[in-house]
Scaffold this motif. Structure first.
Motif, PDB file in Angstrom:
ATOM      1  N   PRO A   2      29.380 -25.016  59.833  1.00 38.97           N
ATOM      2  CA  PRO A   2      29.299 -26.197  58.969  1.00 38.97           C
ATOM      3  C   PRO A   2      30.025 -25.942  57.651  1.00 38.97           C
ATOM      4  O   PRO A   2      30.306 -24.789  57.299  1.00 38.97           O
ATOM      5  N   ILE A  15      27.198 -32.329  53.487  1.00 39.16           N
ATOM      6  CA  ILE A  15      27.222 -31.339  54.562  1.00 39.16           C
ATOM      7  C   ILE A  15      27.985 -31.925  55.746  1.00 39.16           C
ATOM      8  O   ILE A  15      27.613 -32.978  56.264  1.00 39.16           O
ATOM      9  N   ALA A  17      28.309 -31.375  59.268  1.00 39.45           N
ATOM     10  CA  ALA A  17      27.441 -30.590  60.155  1.00 39.45           C
ATOM     11  C   ALA A  17      28.112 -30.366  61.502  1.00 39.45           C
ATOM     12  O   ALA A  17      27.803 -31.030  62.482  1.00 39.45           O
ATOM     13  N   GLU A  19      27.733 -28.092  63.656  1.00 42.01           N
ATOM     14  CA  GLU A  19      26.859 -27.635  64.753  1.00 42.01           C
ATOM     15  C   GLU A  19      26.226 -28.812  65.487  1.00 42.01           C
ATOM     16  O   GLU A  19      25.807 -28.697  66.627  1.00 42.01           O
ATOM     17  N   ARG A  20      26.097 -29.894  64.774  1.00 40.68           N
ATOM     18  CA  ARG A  20      25.507 -31.077  65.409  1.00 40.68           C
ATOM     19  C   ARG A  20      26.531 -32.202  65.484  1.00 40.68           C
ATOM     20  O   ARG A  20      26.188 -33.356  65.729  1.00 40.68           O
TER      21      ARG A  20
ATOM     22  N   ASN B  74      16.216 -24.533  63.605  1.00 42.39           N
ATOM     23  CA  ASN B  74      16.714 -25.742  64.265  1.00 42.39           C
ATOM     24  C   ASN B  74      17.806 -25.367  65.270  1.00 42.39           C
ATOM     25  O   ASN B  74      18.715 -24.606  64.935  1.00 42.39           O
ATOM     26  N   PRO B  77      21.330 -26.870  63.697  1.00 43.23           N
ATOM     27  CA  PRO B  77      21.098 -26.888  62.252  1.00 43.23           C
ATOM     28  C   PRO B  77      22.234 -27.565  61.485  1.00 43.23           C
ATOM     29  O   PRO B  77      23.394 -27.500  61.885  1.00 43.23           O
ATOM     30  N   ALA B  78      21.867 -28.211  60.381  1.00 40.33           N
ATOM     31  CA  ALA B  78      22.882 -28.769  59.482  1.00 40.33           C
ATOM     32  C   ALA B  78      23.606 -27.640  58.757  1.00 40.33           C
ATOM     33  O   ALA B  78      24.774 -27.772  58.395  1.00 40.33           O
ATOM     34  N   LEU B  79      22.901 -26.516  58.551  1.00 38.15           N
ATOM     35  CA  LEU B  79      23.465 -25.356  57.852  1.00 38.15           C
ATOM     36  C   LEU B  79      23.106 -24.099  58.632  1.00 38.15           C
ATOM     37  O   LEU B  79      22.071 -24.049  59.295  1.00 38.15           O
ATOM     38  N   LEU B  80      23.941 -23.065  58.526  1.00 37.22           N
ATOM     39  CA  LEU B  80      23.745 -21.847  59.318  1.00 37.22           C
ATOM     40  C   LEU B  80      23.448 -20.648  58.421  1.00 37.22           C
ATOM     41  O   LEU B  80      24.020 -20.506  57.340  1.00 37.22           O
ATOM     42  N   PHE B  99      26.482 -22.516  54.534  1.00 43.32           N
ATOM     43  CA  PHE B  99      25.396 -21.549  54.612  1.00 43.32           C
ATOM     44  C   PHE B  99      24.087 -22.189  54.180  1.00 43.32           C
ATOM     45  O   PHE B  99      24.057 -23.005  53.250  1.00 43.32           O
ATOM     46  N   HIS B 102      17.728 -24.093  57.967  1.00 40.88           N
ATOM     47  CA  HIS B 102      17.296 -25.406  58.447  1.00 40.88           C
ATOM     48  C   HIS B 102      16.268 -25.185  59.552  1.00 40.88           C
ATOM     49  O   HIS B 102      16.632 -24.917  60.692  1.00 40.88           O
ATOM     50  N   HIS B 145      18.381 -24.468  46.189  1.00 36.62           N
ATOM     51  CA  HIS B 145      17.429 -25.577  46.224  1.00 36.62           C
ATOM     52  C   HIS B 145      16.769 -25.670  47.595  1.00 36.62           C
ATOM     53  O   HIS B 145      17.433 -25.480  48.614  1.00 36.62           O
ATOM     54  N   VAL B 147      14.076 -28.031  50.090  1.00 32.41           N
ATOM     55  CA  VAL B 147      13.439 -29.349  50.242  1.00 32.41           C
ATOM     56  C   VAL B 147      12.673 -29.389  51.570  1.00 32.41           C
ATOM     57  O   VAL B 147      13.104 -28.801  52.560  1.00 32.41           O
ATOM     58  N   PHE B 149      10.593 -32.078  54.285  1.00 25.54           N
ATOM     59  CA  PHE B 149      10.451 -33.506  54.583  1.00 25.54           C
ATOM     60  C   PHE B 149      10.002 -33.714  56.017  1.00 25.54           C
ATOM     61  O   PHE B 149      10.100 -32.810  56.857  1.00 25.54           O
ATOM     62  N   GLN B 166      10.441 -30.732  58.617  1.00 23.46           N
ATOM     63  CA  GLN B 166      11.638 -29.904  58.461  1.00 23.46           C
ATOM     64  C   GLN B 166      11.686 -29.258  57.080  1.00 23.46           C
ATOM     65  O   GLN B 166      11.146 -29.787  56.109  1.00 23.46           O
ATOM     66  N   VAL B 168      14.671 -27.356  54.562  1.00 25.50           N
ATOM     67  CA  VAL B 168      16.086 -27.047  54.368  1.00 25.50           C
ATOM     68  C   VAL B 168      16.260 -26.307  53.048  1.00 25.50           C
ATOM     69  O   VAL B 168      15.689 -26.710  52.024  1.00 25.50           O
ATOM     70  N   LEU B 170      19.286 -24.922  50.498  1.00 29.58           N
ATOM     71  CA  LEU B 170      20.694 -25.216  50.210  1.00 29.58           C
ATOM     72  C   LEU B 170      21.313 -24.213  49.244  1.00 29.58           C
ATOM     73  O   LEU B 170      20.637 -23.756  48.319  1.00 29.58           O
ATOM     74  N   PRO B 171      22.609 -23.957  49.385  1.00 27.41           N
ATOM     75  CA  PRO B 171      23.295 -23.065  48.441  1.00 27.41           C
ATOM     76  C   PRO B 171      23.897 -23.816  47.249  1.00 27.41           C
ATOM     77  O   PRO B 171      24.663 -23.247  46.483  1.00 27.41           O
ATOM     78  N   VAL B 276       8.734 -36.637  51.580  1.00 23.12           N
ATOM     79  CA  VAL B 276       9.568 -35.562  51.032  1.00 23.12           C
ATOM     80  C   VAL B 276       8.786 -34.838  49.944  1.00 23.12           C
ATOM     81  O   VAL B 276       8.122 -35.485  49.136  1.00 23.12           O
TER      82      VAL B 276
END
Lengths: 341, 341
Positions: A2, A15, A17, A19-20, B74, B77-80, B99, B102, B145, B147, B149, B166, B168, B170-171, B276
């Motif tokens: 990603p 993002i 994404a 991977e998805r 996940n 994942p949205a991020l790895l 990075f 998730h 950060h 989060v 939700f 979920q 997540v 974040l960088p 959230v």
């Protein structure tokens, strides 16, 4: 892997994404029937000829004979035209009376059509009607910000099928607009140029994300597009407000916007979408750092808790692939789309 | 007459559209069948006991015996999680490798349930799992950060039916979060107090928009709620980060959140919703001007072009009426909701 990309104009991170991620073809909707299956005239539709809400009419184009486009006050407006203009502070809570303009632009006489299926003249007239609206609202010194938009389909927020767009004039500058404009100002401070001009030029040089370009406009998927097929149409000429667009530019914009909407209609099988004309607040309409443009948002995915909790988007499509897909949509011959003479 | 109200914490204006407002009862959805109609176990569900994706598991609670809650990476994942951490500047475009963390919090062993129907122990364990996740992510110095939700239902963005939430990490700090935090800082500069504390105290004094209150939390519909039944759960104790919540506070939050979700479930007929947990960025977790809280957003209306083009919301419900409606929902006896012994 990603990628997290930044939108240079808004400074928002998105993002991408991978991977998805889905291929552009995977966003094509199952067919849900054509607008042409509806009747051309609906006796219960307040926008159909013969049912016109004359008490709400602001103007029509042309003014005599059969109208092509009508502008009417919204029967259920979000804001009301009234004389009271008062800010209130009750304890810690700030409010003001809900003053403003909320109009409907009826885009066609026909109930069973949409912008992608209409001749370009319809869209030219709609954009001209927007400009006339802006000129009317602007006479009212209480108006701080004007926005034009269209909701196409139920998931894009519309309940009436007859093709129509909307115009709203506000007595406040929305917070989000102020934040974006501050970012544009900062860019201008740092580099002495408009960030939108810079982005457009960069896209034209790279070509990867261009969908359509014309004499006056460039339509591209932004590098950090918020959602699949999210697209910007940016005028080449630098000016802050949509009302500054010339008649020639309006006509050209109608061609480009219609081309984009046709690519979305035929390529993705008529998804719901919104388009918005983003322009400077009234008091900043001469600002050198601001630049009006049009944004088009097909509704092919759903925002979720992540977006709500961060304001940050997850885009499950690669912008370069989305642009290539839209560029390569084979459009039917224009003349077969309608039965106008 | 419509009203334009300002959210004191975010400084965003919201249109309370009384001309198009609906009574709270009008938001009650037609019945769409109960989650209880689904099987308790689905052989194709990766979250059901027996199908556990063990390669993705991060931890389970309890660690031995039958798990009550599992945290898994996940599958899409949205991020790895990876070693590369690199910001790139290519021409004018900024990006960084995607990075992050998730994770999925599987909230129950049962496929056919939801937070409103489960005993409070399930939600306590879910919130404890969130805290454990935060403690794990925080060890990674690249995380900016975090989060948490939940997406409940298809229009809230979930595709898997088995109840799950979920997490997540974040960088980057999302732009929207930075803007909100700047507003909180400005309020603290001006008044020497936290804006969230001030809003909570004001709501407790006025009582009009309170839905539930407990020893440690106050749940209310904000004065400038963005959408119908949009609700905040604010801790009384001033602290910036969710990970600072004590075990006692977590247990109390589970009771209040469950009570709110039950009022939404029974009062509005199980609409889709998001919740959230909003917390300070990692580098600002000691900031005196920030205050963590929970926001709950039932999905009973649709955003449209206006919201997209302005960032401003039109709320078709009066916050005071929404709060009264939720306050007055008659909840069934707790013990009848589940067949746990």
């Amino acid at each position: 892997m990603p990628e997290i990309r930044q939108n240079l104009a808004t400074r928002e991170w998105v993002i991408i994404a991978t991977e998805r991620a889905r291929r552009p073809e995977q966003f094509i909707l199952p067919s849900r029937g054509s607008v042409l299956d509806r009747p051309e005239y609906d006796p219960n539709c307040p926008f159909c000829p013969g049912n016109e809400e004359l008490d709400l009419e602001r103007f029509r184009i042309p003014a005599s004979g059969d109208w092509q486009v009508r502008v009417v006050r919204n029967r259920y407006p979000a804001l009301l035209e009234h004389d009271e203009y008062q800010r209130r502070l009750q304890g810690i809570n700030r409010s003001l009376a809900g003053f403003g303009y909320h109009d409907i632009v009826v885009e066609s006489r026909r109930h069973n059509t949409c912008a992608a299926l209409e001749p370009v003249e319809g869209l030219i007239t709609t954009l001209q009607a927007f400009q006339t609206c802006a000129a009317i609202y602007r006479r009212d010194p209480r108006i701080e910000h004007i926005v034009f938009f269209k909701n196409h389909g139920a998931t894009a927020g519309t309940s009436l099928l007859h093709p129509h767009a909307q115009a709203v004039a506000l007595p406040v500058v929305p917070h989000d607009i102020r934040v974006r404009n501050e970012e544009a100002r900062r860019y201008f401070d740092d580099y002495g140029e408009c960030v939108l001009c810079r982005m457009r030029e960069d896209e034209e040089r790279q070509q990867d994300r261009i969908v359509v370009s014309s004499r006056h406009f460039t339509a591209f998927i932004p590098y950090a597009a918020y959602s699949p097929f999210h697209l910007w149409i940016v005028p080449r000429r630098h000016t802050a407000h949509f009302l500054n667009a010339t008649a020639d530019e309006i006509e050209d914009l109608a061609h480009v916007l219609r081309d984009v909407l046709r690519r979305i209609y035929y390529g993705l099988n008529d998804p719901d979408y919104n388009y918005v004309i983003r322009s400077a607040p009234e008091s900043e309409r001469l600002a050198r750092h601001l630049h009006w443009y049009v944004t088009v948002i097909p509704r092919v995915t759903q925002t979720a808790g992540f977006e709500m909790g961060t304001g940050m988007f997850i885009n499950t499509a690669l912008p370069e692939e989305s642009a290539r897909f839209l560029r390569n949509v084979v459009l039917p011959d224009d003349s077969t789309d309608n039965d106008y003479d």
